[in-house]
Write a protein that holds these residues in place. Structure first.
Motif, PDB file in Angstrom:
ATOM      1  N   ALA A   1       0.852  -1.194   0.000  1.00  0.00           N
ATOM      2  CA  ALA A   1       0.000   0.000   0.000  1.00  0.00           C
ATOM      3  C   ALA A   1       0.880   1.234   0.000  1.00  0.00           C
ATOM      4  N   GLU A   2       0.440   2.257  -0.706  1.00  0.00           N
ATOM      5  CA  GLU A   2       1.203   3.509  -0.752  1.00  0.00           C
ATOM      6  C   GLU A   2       0.280   4.668  -1.080  1.00  0.00           C
ATOM      7  N   GLU A   3       0.467   5.777  -0.390  1.00  0.00           N
ATOM      8  CA  GLU A   3      -0.231   7.024  -0.683  1.00  0.00           C
ATOM      9  C   GLU A   3       0.784   8.158  -0.591  1.00  0.00           C
ATOM     10  N   SER A   4       0.745   9.087  -1.542  1.00  0.00           N
ATOM     11  CA  SER A   4       1.680  10.217  -1.487  1.00  0.00           C
ATOM     12  C   SER A   4       1.078  11.432  -2.161  1.00  0.00           C
ATOM     13  N   SER A   5       1.611  12.596  -1.814  1.00  0.00           N
ATOM     14  CA  SER A   5       1.105  13.852  -2.361  1.00  0.00           C
ATOM     15  C   SER A   5       2.237  14.864  -2.392  1.00  0.00           C
ATOM     16  N   LEU A   6       2.355  15.595  -3.509  1.00  0.00           N
ATOM     17  CA  LEU A   6       3.379  16.613  -3.651  1.00  0.00           C
ATOM     18  C   LEU A   6       2.814  17.953  -3.167  1.00  0.00           C
ATOM     19  N   ARG A   7       2.747  18.095  -1.845  1.00  0.00           N
ATOM     20  CA  ARG A   7       2.333  19.311  -1.169  1.00  0.00           C
ATOM     21  C   ARG A   7       1.020  19.892  -1.717  1.00  0.00           C
ATOM     22  N   GLN A   8       0.056  19.009  -2.007  1.00  0.00           N
ATOM     23  CA  GLN A   8      -1.264  19.501  -2.380  1.00  0.00           C
ATOM     24  C   GLN A   8      -1.971  20.056  -1.144  1.00  0.00           C
ATOM     25  N   LYS A   9      -1.673  19.461  -0.008  1.00  0.00           N
ATOM     26  CA  LYS A   9      -2.122  19.976   1.282  1.00  0.00           C
ATOM     27  C   LYS A   9      -0.913  19.941   2.204  1.00  0.00           C
ATOM     28  N   SER A  10      -1.031  20.525   3.367  1.00  0.00           N
ATOM     29  CA  SER A  10       0.074  20.405   4.308  1.00  0.00           C
ATOM     30  C   SER A  10       0.164  18.956   4.763  1.00  0.00           C
ATOM     31  N   HIS A  11       1.358  18.520   5.091  1.00  0.00           N
ATOM     32  CA  HIS A  11       1.535  17.127   5.501  1.00  0.00           C
ATOM     33  C   HIS A  11       0.750  16.807   6.771  1.00  0.00           C
ATOM     34  N   THR A  12       0.522  17.791   7.611  1.00  0.00           N
ATOM     35  CA  THR A  12      -0.271  17.567   8.817  1.00  0.00           C
ATOM     36  C   THR A  12      -1.672  17.091   8.458  1.00  0.00           C
ATOM     37  N   GLU A  13      -2.212  17.617   7.366  1.00  0.00           N
ATOM     38  CA  GLU A  13      -3.565  17.258   6.951  1.00  0.00           C
ATOM     39  C   GLU A  13      -3.643  15.895   6.286  1.00  0.00           C
ATOM     40  N   ILE A  14      -2.568  15.461   5.639  1.00  0.00           N
ATOM     41  CA  ILE A  14      -2.646  14.215   4.871  1.00  0.00           C
ATOM     42  C   ILE A  14      -2.191  12.989   5.636  1.00  0.00           C
ATOM     43  N   ILE A  15      -1.409  13.176   6.697  1.00  0.00           N
ATOM     44  CA  ILE A  15      -0.771  12.012   7.311  1.00  0.00           C
ATOM     45  C   ILE A  15      -1.789  10.997   7.848  1.00  0.00           C
ATOM     46  N   SER A  16      -2.786  11.466   8.585  1.00  0.00           N
ATOM     47  CA  SER A  16      -3.777  10.539   9.160  1.00  0.00           C
ATOM     48  C   SER A  16      -4.634   9.871   8.095  1.00  0.00           C
ATOM     49  N   PRO A  17      -5.184  10.617   7.115  1.00  0.00           N
ATOM     50  CA  PRO A  17      -5.943   9.944   6.051  1.00  0.00           C
ATOM     51  C   PRO A  17      -5.114   8.946   5.264  1.00  0.00           C
ATOM     52  N   TYR A  18      -3.839   9.259   5.026  1.00  0.00           N
ATOM     53  CA  TYR A  18      -2.992   8.344   4.275  1.00  0.00           C
ATOM     54  C   TYR A  18      -2.693   7.076   5.074  1.00  0.00           C
ATOM     55  N   VAL A  19      -2.485   7.231   6.373  1.00  0.00           N
ATOM     56  CA  VAL A  19      -2.289   6.052   7.227  1.00  0.00           C
ATOM     57  C   VAL A  19      -3.525   5.166   7.173  1.00  0.00           C
ATOM     58  N   ASP A  20      -4.699   5.773   7.322  1.00  0.00           N
ATOM     59  CA  ASP A  20      -5.954   5.011   7.286  1.00  0.00           C
ATOM     60  C   ASP A  20      -6.133   4.296   5.953  1.00  0.00           C
ATOM     61  N   GLU A  21      -5.861   5.004   4.860  1.00  0.00           N
ATOM     62  CA  GLU A  21      -6.057   4.427   3.532  1.00  0.00           C
ATOM     63  C   GLU A  21      -5.101   3.266   3.286  1.00  0.00           C
ATOM     64  N   CYS A  22      -3.848   3.431   3.698  1.00  0.00           N
ATOM     65  CA  CYS A  22      -2.872   2.361   3.505  1.00  0.00           C
ATOM     66  C   CYS A  22      -3.233   1.120   4.327  1.00  0.00           C
ATOM     67  N   LEU A  23      -3.684   1.341   5.543  1.00  0.00           N
ATOM     68  CA  LEU A  23      -4.091   0.202   6.370  1.00  0.00           C
ATOM     69  C   LEU A  23      -5.276  -0.535   5.747  1.00  0.00           C
ATOM     70  N   LYS A  24      -6.218   0.199   5.181  1.00  0.00           N
ATOM     71  CA  LYS A  24      -7.364  -0.425   4.519  1.00  0.00           C
ATOM     72  C   LYS A  24      -6.906  -1.250   3.327  1.00  0.00           C
ATOM     73  N   LYS A  25      -6.016  -0.677   2.508  1.00  0.00           N
ATOM     74  CA  LYS A  25      -5.520  -1.402   1.334  1.00  0.00           C
ATOM     75  C   LYS A  25      -4.795  -2.678   1.731  1.00  0.00           C
ATOM     76  N   ALA A  26      -4.097  -2.633   2.869  1.00  0.00           N
ATOM     77  CA  ALA A  26      -3.323  -3.783   3.321  1.00  0.00           C
ATOM     78  C   ALA A  26      -4.133  -4.728   4.202  1.00  0.00           C
ATOM     79  N   SER A  27      -5.386  -4.351   4.471  1.00  0.00           N
ATOM     80  CA  SER A  27      -6.264  -5.147   5.361  1.00  0.00           C
ATOM     81  C   SER A  27      -5.626  -5.347   6.731  1.00  0.00           C
ATOM     82  N   LEU A  28      -5.103  -4.241   7.282  1.00  0.00           N
ATOM     83  CA  LEU A  28      -4.436  -4.277   8.578  1.00  0.00           C
ATOM     84  C   LEU A  28      -5.006  -3.215   9.503  1.00  0.00           C
ATOM     85  N   LYS A  29      -4.691  -3.378  10.787  1.00  0.00           N
ATOM     86  CA  LYS A  29      -4.949  -2.348  11.779  1.00  0.00           C
ATOM     87  C   LYS A  29      -3.600  -1.863  12.309  1.00  0.00           C
ATOM     88  N   LEU A  30      -3.588  -0.699  12.936  1.00  0.00           N
ATOM     89  CA  LEU A  30      -2.321  -0.170  13.446  1.00  0.00           C
ATOM     90  C   LEU A  30      -1.622  -1.151  14.378  1.00  0.00           C
TER      91      LEU A  30
END
Length: 229
Positions: A20-49
Protein backbone atom coordinates in the motif's frame (compact mmCIF):
# COMPACT_ATOMS: atom_id res chain seq x y z
CA UNK A 1 5.88 7.82 7.00
CA UNK A 2 8.08 10.29 5.12
CA UNK A 3 7.25 14.01 5.26
CA UNK A 4 10.62 15.77 5.35
CA UNK A 5 10.34 17.37 1.88
CA UNK A 6 7.56 18.59 -0.41
CA UNK A 7 6.53 15.00 -1.12
CA UNK A 8 4.63 13.50 1.79
CA UNK A 9 3.72 9.85 1.86
CA UNK A 10 2.84 6.68 3.73
CA UNK A 11 3.58 3.09 2.69
CA UNK A 12 3.15 -0.42 4.08
CA UNK A 13 5.63 -3.18 3.28
CA UNK A 14 5.20 -6.89 4.02
CA UNK A 15 7.97 -9.39 3.25
CA UNK A 16 9.81 -7.04 0.89
CA UNK A 17 6.71 -6.06 -1.05
CA UNK A 18 4.95 -2.68 -1.09
CA UNK A 19 1.31 -3.55 -0.41
CA UNK A 20 0.00 0.00 0.00
CA UNK A 21 1.20 3.51 -0.75
CA UNK A 22 -0.23 7.02 -0.68
CA UNK A 23 1.68 10.22 -1.49
CA UNK A 24 1.10 13.85 -2.36
CA UNK A 25 3.38 16.61 -3.65
CA UNK A 26 2.33 19.31 -1.17
CA UNK A 27 -1.26 19.50 -2.38
CA UNK A 28 -2.12 19.98 1.28
CA UNK A 29 0.07 20.40 4.31
CA UNK A 30 1.54 17.13 5.50
CA UNK A 31 -0.27 17.57 8.82
CA UNK A 32 -3.56 17.26 6.95
CA UNK A 33 -2.65 14.21 4.87
CA UNK A 34 -0.77 12.01 7.31
CA UNK A 35 -3.78 10.54 9.16
CA UNK A 36 -5.94 9.94 6.05
CA UNK A 37 -2.99 8.34 4.28
CA UNK A 38 -2.29 6.05 7.23
CA UNK A 39 -5.95 5.01 7.29
CA UNK A 40 -6.06 4.43 3.53
CA UNK A 41 -2.87 2.36 3.51
CA UNK A 42 -4.09 0.20 6.37
CA UNK A 43 -7.36 -0.43 4.52
CA UNK A 44 -5.52 -1.40 1.33
CA UNK A 45 -3.32 -3.78 3.32
CA UNK A 46 -6.26 -5.15 5.36
CA UNK A 47 -4.44 -4.28 8.58
CA UNK A 48 -4.95 -2.35 11.78
CA UNK A 49 -2.32 -0.17 13.45
CA UNK A 50 -1.79 -2.77 16.14
CA UNK A 51 -0.85 -5.31 13.42
CA UNK A 52 2.20 -3.29 12.38
CA UNK A 53 5.45 -4.84 13.64
CA UNK A 54 7.62 -1.72 13.31
CA UNK A 55 6.99 1.91 12.48
CA UNK A 56 9.39 3.86 10.26
CA UNK A 57 9.81 7.62 9.87
CA UNK A 58 12.01 9.86 7.79
CA UNK A 59 14.60 11.59 9.95
CA UNK A 60 15.37 14.60 7.74
CA UNK A 61 17.14 16.78 6.79
CA UNK A 62 14.46 18.85 5.12
CA UNK A 63 11.56 20.97 6.28
CA UNK A 64 11.62 21.57 10.05
CA UNK A 65 7.82 21.39 10.23
CA UNK A 66 7.60 18.48 7.81
CA UNK A 67 10.07 16.32 9.73
CA UNK A 68 8.00 16.73 12.88
CA UNK A 69 4.79 15.53 11.19
CA UNK A 70 6.04 11.99 10.53
CA UNK A 71 8.19 11.98 13.68
CA UNK A 72 5.30 12.82 15.98
CA UNK A 73 3.03 10.24 14.35
CA UNK A 74 5.70 7.54 14.45
CA UNK A 75 6.63 8.20 18.07
CA UNK A 76 2.96 8.18 19.08
CA UNK A 77 2.30 4.85 17.34
CA UNK A 78 5.51 3.33 18.69
CA UNK A 79 4.63 4.35 22.24
CA UNK A 80 0.95 3.41 22.01
CA UNK A 81 1.52 -0.09 20.65
CA UNK A 82 4.92 -0.75 22.23
CA UNK A 83 6.50 -1.40 18.85
CA UNK A 84 10.01 -0.52 17.66
CA UNK A 85 10.83 2.52 15.56
CA UNK A 86 13.16 2.76 12.55
CA UNK A 87 14.50 6.09 11.26
CA UNK A 88 16.45 6.73 8.06
CA UNK A 89 17.66 10.08 6.80
CA UNK A 90 16.37 11.74 3.64
CA UNK A 91 19.74 11.89 1.87
CA UNK A 92 20.21 8.13 2.29
CA UNK A 93 16.72 7.49 0.90
CA UNK A 94 17.44 9.63 -2.16
CA UNK A 95 20.68 7.77 -2.79
CA UNK A 96 18.95 4.40 -2.48
CA UNK A 97 16.44 5.53 -5.12
CA UNK A 98 19.39 5.96 -7.51
CA UNK A 99 20.65 2.40 -6.95
CA UNK A 100 22.26 0.98 -10.07
CA UNK A 101 24.21 4.16 -10.74
CA UNK A 102 27.63 3.80 -12.38
CA UNK A 103 28.98 6.60 -10.18
CA UNK A 104 28.88 7.59 -6.52
CA UNK A 105 25.53 9.23 -5.76
CA UNK A 106 25.21 12.87 -4.71
CA UNK A 107 22.00 13.69 -2.87
CA UNK A 108 21.20 17.39 -2.62
CA UNK A 109 18.05 18.72 -0.97
CA UNK A 110 17.07 22.37 -1.24
CA UNK A 111 17.84 23.95 2.15
CA UNK A 112 16.70 27.38 0.93
CA UNK A 113 18.66 30.62 1.35
CA UNK A 114 20.88 29.43 -1.53
CA UNK A 115 21.99 26.36 0.42
CA UNK A 116 21.64 22.59 0.00
CA UNK A 117 21.75 19.61 2.30
CA UNK A 118 24.44 17.35 0.86
CA UNK A 119 25.32 13.69 1.07
CA UNK A 120 27.82 11.89 -1.19
CA UNK A 121 27.47 8.11 -1.15
CA UNK A 122 29.34 4.94 -2.02
CA UNK A 123 26.71 2.54 -3.41
CA UNK A 124 28.64 -0.74 -3.19
CA UNK A 125 27.07 -1.99 0.04
CA UNK A 126 23.57 -3.13 0.98
CA UNK A 127 22.80 0.49 1.90
CA UNK A 128 24.32 3.77 0.68
CA UNK A 129 27.41 4.67 2.73
CA UNK A 130 28.36 8.27 3.42
CA UNK A 131 31.58 9.50 1.80
CA UNK A 132 30.77 13.13 2.63
CA UNK A 133 27.99 14.64 4.72
CA UNK A 134 25.41 14.99 5.94
CA UNK A 135 25.90 18.74 5.97
CA UNK A 136 24.41 22.02 4.80
CA UNK A 137 26.55 24.06 2.42
CA UNK A 138 26.11 27.19 0.28
CA UNK A 139 25.37 26.34 -3.35
CA UNK A 140 28.36 28.41 -4.46
CA UNK A 141 30.66 26.07 -2.46
CA UNK A 142 29.37 22.85 -4.03
CA UNK A 143 32.38 22.61 -6.38
CA UNK A 144 34.67 22.27 -3.37
CA UNK A 145 32.96 19.04 -2.36
CA UNK A 146 32.79 17.22 -5.71
CA UNK A 147 36.05 15.93 -7.20
CA UNK A 148 34.74 13.04 -9.31
CA UNK A 149 31.84 12.14 -11.60
CA UNK A 150 28.59 11.62 -9.65
CA UNK A 151 24.97 10.74 -10.21
CA UNK A 152 22.96 13.59 -8.72
CA UNK A 153 19.44 13.39 -7.26
CA UNK A 154 17.30 15.65 -5.14
CA UNK A 155 15.29 18.84 -5.57
CA UNK A 156 18.47 20.84 -5.00
CA UNK A 157 19.37 20.03 -8.61
CA UNK A 158 16.14 21.42 -10.08
CA UNK A 159 16.34 24.52 -7.89
CA UNK A 160 19.97 25.47 -8.43
CA UNK A 161 21.57 23.62 -11.37
CA UNK A 162 21.52 26.68 -13.64
CA UNK A 163 23.98 28.31 -11.25
CA UNK A 164 26.47 25.43 -11.23
CA UNK A 165 29.84 26.21 -12.87
CA UNK A 166 30.44 24.41 -16.18
CA UNK A 167 33.22 22.26 -14.76
CA UNK A 168 30.96 21.08 -11.94
CA UNK A 169 28.02 20.44 -14.27
CA UNK A 170 30.21 18.18 -16.45
CA UNK A 171 30.78 15.87 -13.47
CA UNK A 172 27.07 15.55 -12.71
CA UNK A 173 24.95 12.84 -14.32
CA UNK A 174 21.20 12.52 -13.94
CA UNK A 175 19.23 9.25 -13.84
CA UNK A 176 16.93 8.59 -16.81
CA UNK A 177 13.94 8.94 -14.50
CA UNK A 178 15.18 10.90 -11.47
CA UNK A 179 13.29 10.49 -8.19
CA UNK A 180 14.11 13.78 -6.53
CA UNK A 181 12.14 13.39 -3.29
CA UNK A 182 12.59 10.70 -0.62
CA UNK A 183 9.66 8.32 -0.91
CA UNK A 184 7.72 6.48 1.77
CA UNK A 185 8.00 3.16 -0.08
CA UNK A 186 11.81 3.43 -0.14
CA UNK A 187 11.77 4.16 3.59
CA UNK A 188 9.47 1.20 4.24
CA UNK A 189 11.54 -1.27 2.21
CA UNK A 190 14.82 -0.24 3.83
CA UNK A 191 13.26 -0.11 7.29
CA UNK A 192 11.84 -3.63 7.07
CA UNK A 193 15.37 -4.94 6.49
CA UNK A 194 16.69 -2.93 9.43
CA UNK A 195 13.87 -4.07 11.69
CA UNK A 196 14.51 -7.73 10.84
CA UNK A 197 18.15 -7.27 11.83
CA UNK A 198 17.10 -5.49 15.06
CA UNK A 199 18.41 -2.06 13.95
CA UNK A 200 15.61 -0.28 15.78
CA UNK A 201 15.12 2.21 18.60
CA UNK A 202 12.42 3.09 21.09
CA UNK A 203 10.23 6.15 20.62
CA UNK A 204 12.13 8.23 23.20
CA UNK A 205 15.42 7.85 21.31
CA UNK A 206 14.34 9.46 18.05
CA UNK A 207 16.49 12.50 17.12
CA UNK A 208 15.53 14.53 14.03
CA UNK A 209 18.37 15.35 11.64
CA UNK A 210 17.93 19.11 11.37
CA UNK A 211 21.60 20.08 10.60
CA UNK A 212 20.71 23.77 10.26
CA UNK A 213 19.21 26.02 12.92
CA UNK A 214 15.61 27.11 12.43
CA UNK A 215 14.94 30.17 10.26
CA UNK A 216 14.08 32.21 13.35
CA UNK A 217 17.36 31.24 15.00
CA UNK A 218 19.37 32.03 11.88
CA UNK A 219 17.65 35.40 11.52
CA UNK A 220 18.43 36.19 15.15
CA UNK A 221 22.09 35.31 14.55
CA UNK A 222 22.18 37.50 11.45
CA UNK A 223 22.91 34.69 9.00
CA UNK A 224 22.52 36.15 5.51
CA UNK A 225 21.72 34.55 2.16
CA UNK A 226 24.96 33.76 0.30
CA UNK A 227 25.05 35.01 -3.32
CA UNK A 228 24.99 32.29 -5.96
CA UNK A 229 27.54 34.04 -8.15
Amino acid sequence: METSTQLGGVAVVIDGRVVAEESSLRQKSHTEIISPYVDECLKKASLKLEDIDAFAVGQGPGSFTGIRVAANAGKTFSYSFNKPLVTIDSLVLLAEQARGSSYPVLSIINAYKNMVYLGLFDMNGDEPTYVKGPEAIPVRDLSKHIDCDVTVVGDGWETYHEYFPEELAKKMHRPTEPRDYPEAKTLALMSEKRALSKQTLDWKSFIPLYIRASEAEETKKGILISPLK
